[in-house]
Design an enzyme around this catalytic site. Structure first.
Site, PDB file in Angstrom:
ATOM      1  N   GLU A 107      -5.777  55.659 -17.413  1.00 48.90           N
ATOM      2  CA  GLU A 107      -5.775  56.519 -18.592  1.00 48.90           C
ATOM      3  C   GLU A 107      -7.116  57.215 -18.633  1.00 48.90           C
ATOM      4  O   GLU A 107      -8.155  56.566 -18.619  1.00 48.90           O
ATOM      5  CB  GLU A 107      -5.571  55.693 -19.864  1.00 48.90           C
ATOM      6  CG  GLU A 107      -4.159  55.162 -19.997  1.00 48.90           C
ATOM      7  CD  GLU A 107      -4.042  54.074 -21.057  1.00 48.90           C
ATOM      8  OE1 GLU A 107      -4.816  54.098 -22.032  1.00 48.90           O
ATOM      9  OE2 GLU A 107      -3.189  53.199 -20.883  1.00 48.90           O
ATOM     10  N   ASP A 136     -11.231  55.033 -32.488  1.00 49.26           N
ATOM     11  CA  ASP A 136     -12.089  54.342 -31.532  1.00 49.26           C
ATOM     12  C   ASP A 136     -13.266  53.634 -32.178  1.00 49.26           C
ATOM     13  O   ASP A 136     -13.851  54.112 -33.141  1.00 49.26           O
ATOM     14  CB  ASP A 136     -12.608  55.338 -30.489  1.00 49.26           C
ATOM     15  CG  ASP A 136     -11.518  55.706 -29.502  1.00 49.26           C
ATOM     16  OD1 ASP A 136     -10.967  54.785 -28.889  1.00 49.26           O
ATOM     17  OD2 ASP A 136     -11.206  56.900 -29.381  1.00 49.26           O
TER      18      ASP A 136
END
Lengths: 399, 262
Positions: free
Chosen positions: B49, B60
């Site tokens: 990814e 995140d």
């Protein structure tokens, strides 16, 4: 009075035209839906509305006056200027209208922990205040830069029992504080309600905050009809995220009253140091919503500037984006210097020291008033008082 | 059938579970990124990814935030990321997935983004701030043939898990905790993983977020078709030698762990 086309937004998917929506990580979808369901059940909840109205009367100090600004009116020698005095609300700004509504909502949701983001500190103080009153734990995220320029509000929040968490990422201002608040919410969603401070974020927040703030516009309508027996010709408000503006505009969006939002042009629109999202931005997806956004050619969010911490935000409420495209509201911008001069002018002429956010709306009078005629009425939303900005004003104005 | 789900199926049928590794585009060294990616494959990653950076990565934690900031500072954008993918694709057949937030895609142009995914040889896309509620507006027909991988989280109810499984392609990304990406010590909620394993029937299911070591991998692997590791790799890259031995050793260890259980 003639009416514009009907207005019933957001739609069922949380959109204002193409703006708004729910662009958030999956973790937040369920709590947002829960919030939406509980909120929509309150429309017919007589007890909830009575409780909120009573609190507004006894705690916030509503209705706030609509003050005729006689000296300011004479100064321009044209139309009549009225000030909607949100600066007289408990905690010194309109932010309490939303915080009170949302704390009652949090109680309905059974949440025990409250988080908020703050720029100027006004929303942080309002949230800390209602948390103190209702005995809920309160954590406020605030950019390090803002903590410095609004140190008095930091102290106030602490005095009210809130924990203020310094945000050191990115530009260390409101946008980054909002990022951290959303990350906290993703992590602690079970027991936590996020009291967002403006008409921004994912659906249903822009709607909920608008509804709680529209008490400003409803009162204004009644008061001006009582005093002048007609609606105003203009309503002016400053815009960062846009909650005070939508609050006073909303009951008038289907009328012919000319609505004007004033953004922060900072050091100038061509300086790259401004926060004039609707004037200089383009469509983007940010903080859970599709809206106008100040961004670079790669879609990275710009670091913005305004002398007023509350306007220092690269996005704007999605309803404002819709209202701009729809042309129901006109948006302009004024610079830091113009805002400072306006703060001085209002202080000297009316004995009212405005917040620097509000001073942007006042500064626009320089452009608007010469165009008005004697019988015209201008209402300006005096969204907050300037105590919190005295350090900044002192640094910038030689008296 | 999609290249990604085909690949996972083939591996699973051979008795192997998947290790998918997340790298931030152009991090830590923009001139050495293609080599890093290929070395990660060589060390045992089944899929890659590649995260294209965004200034405000809401989902995140601090580690990936820091790597995104660093990448942005080094001028990494979607154009450069697609160049990397093209180069990597010349040397491997394993799946490559692009991951990132909606705004850089919107700004790049949604159709152009989809075209470039196909031209560069990437196979799928993960955009965590486009949930199924916004799916149809965002992923228009230009995304036909590209896998759109959707996430389920501990707050996703059963009915919605099914709906997400139905819309997703390639695999379903099962987020192990309510929270952001990163190395956290939150309780490992296996009940929720087991529930999703039963509900996700159309797609294969990979578990990610908060998986940082062999222990974590062993704990989850019996209840899914593979695992995804991001922050732990990014962290090891932050103070690695020039050959990235720390990150590559971690990749090897994680891959080994996918074959064992505790």
């Amino acid at each position: 009075m003639s009416q514009l086309p009907e207005y019933n937004l957001p739609d069922s998917s949380g959109k204002f035209g193409k703006y708004g929506g729910k662009f958030v990580p999956e973790t937040l979808i369920t709590p947002l839906k829960e919030l939406e369901e509980v909120y929509s059940s309150l429309n017919d909840d007589k007890k909830f509305n009575e409780e909120l109205n009573l609190l507004h009367k006894e705690y916030t100090g509503r209705p706030t006056p609509l003050t005729f600004a006689e000296n300011l009116t004479k100064h321009y020698g044209k139309g009549k200027i009225y000030l909607k005095r949100e600066d007289l609300c408990h905690t010194g700004a309109h932010k309490i209208n939303n915080a009170l509504g949302q704390i009652l909502l949090a109680k309905k949701l059974g949440k025990t922990r409250i988080i908020a983001e703050t720029g100027a500190g006004q929303h942080g103080v309002a949230t800390a205040t209602v948390c103190a009153k209702f005995g809920l734990k309160c954590i406020v995220y605030m950019g390090e830069v803002d903590m410095e320029r609004q140190s008095l509000n930091v102290f106030k929040m602490k005095l009210l029992g809130a924990e203020v968490k310094a945000v050191t990422s990115g530009s260390k201002t409101l946008k980054d504080a909002t990022n951290e608040a959303i990350r906290d919410w993703v992590t602690n969603v079970k027991d936590t309600h996020y009291i967002i401070g403006s008409v921004v974020g994912p659906h249903p927040y822009p709607m909920i905050v608008r509804d709680f703030q529209s008490v400003i516009g409803k009162e204004t309508k009644e008061q001006i009809l009582q005093k002048e027996n007609k609606l105003p010709d203009y309503i002016i408000a400053c815009i960062g995220g846009g909650s005070n503006a939508i609050g006073i505009f909303y009951p008038f969006v289907i009328t012919n009253v000319k609505l004007v939002g004033v953004e922060a042009a900072g050091l100038g629109l061509n300086s790259n140091k401004h926060s004039a999202t609707l004037t200089k931005g383009r469509e983007g997806i940010f903080h859970g919503m599709k809206t106008y956004l100040l961004q670079d050619e790669n879609g990275q969010v710009s670091e913005v500037h305004s002398i007023s911490a509350g306007l220092d935000y690269p996005g704007v409420g999605p309803e404002h984006s819709f209202l701009k495209d729809d042309a129901r509201v006109k948006y302009f911008s004024v610079t830091d210097d113009e805002a400072l001069a306006a703060a001085k002018l209002l202080s000297e002429l009316e004995g009212i020291i405005p917040a620097l956010e509000t001073a942007h709306a006042i500064a626009y009078l320089e452009y608007l008033m010469p165009k008005t005629i004697k019988d015209e009425i201008v209402v300006l939303n005096l969204s907050g008082r300037g105590d919190k900005d005295l350090n900044t004003i002192r640094e910038n104005l030689a008296l | 059938m999609s290249i990604i789900s085909n690949y996972i199926k083939k591996k699973n049928d051979a008795g192997e579970k998947i290790l998918s590794i997340f790298l931030t585009s152009g991090f830590p060294d923009k001139n050495n990124f293609v080599k890093l990616a290929l070395d990660v494959f060589d060390a045992g990653a089944d899929m890659l990814e590649i995260g294209f950076p965004f200034s405000d990565p809401l989902a995140d934690g601090p580690i990936i935030q820091a790597s995104s900031q660093e990448a942005l500072k080094n001028g990494i954008n979607l154009q450069i990321t697609f160049k990397y993918v093209k180069e990597i694709r010349k040397r491997t057949d394993r799946p490559i997935i692009l991951m990132g937030y909606a705004n850089p895609v919107l700004s790049y142009g949604i159709e152009k983004f989809a075209d470039n995914i196909k031209n560069s040889g990437a196979n799928g896309v993960i955009i965590p701030d486009v949930p199924i509620d916004e799916f149809d507006n965002f992923f228009n027909s230009s995304f036909d043939g590209i896998d759109k991988i959707l996430l389920v989280t501990p707050t996703t109810n059963e009915e919605r898990v099914k709906e997400i499984d139905n819309k997703s392609s390639g695999f379903v990304y099962c987020v192990s905790v309510s929270g952001t990406t990163g190395l956290h010590n939150k309780d490992k909620n296996l009940e929720f993983i087991k529930r999703n394993q039963k509900l996700v029937t159309k797609n294969k299911m990979l578990v990610g977020f908060g998986i940082s070591n062999e222990e974590d991998v062993k704990r989850y692997i019996p209840y899914c078709d593979g695992v995804i590791v991001g922050s732990a790799i990014i962290k090891s890259l932050m103070n690695d030698d020039k050959n990235y031995n720390q990150a590559l050793n971690l990749t090897r260890a994680l891959k080994r762990a996918t074959t064992e259980t505790i």
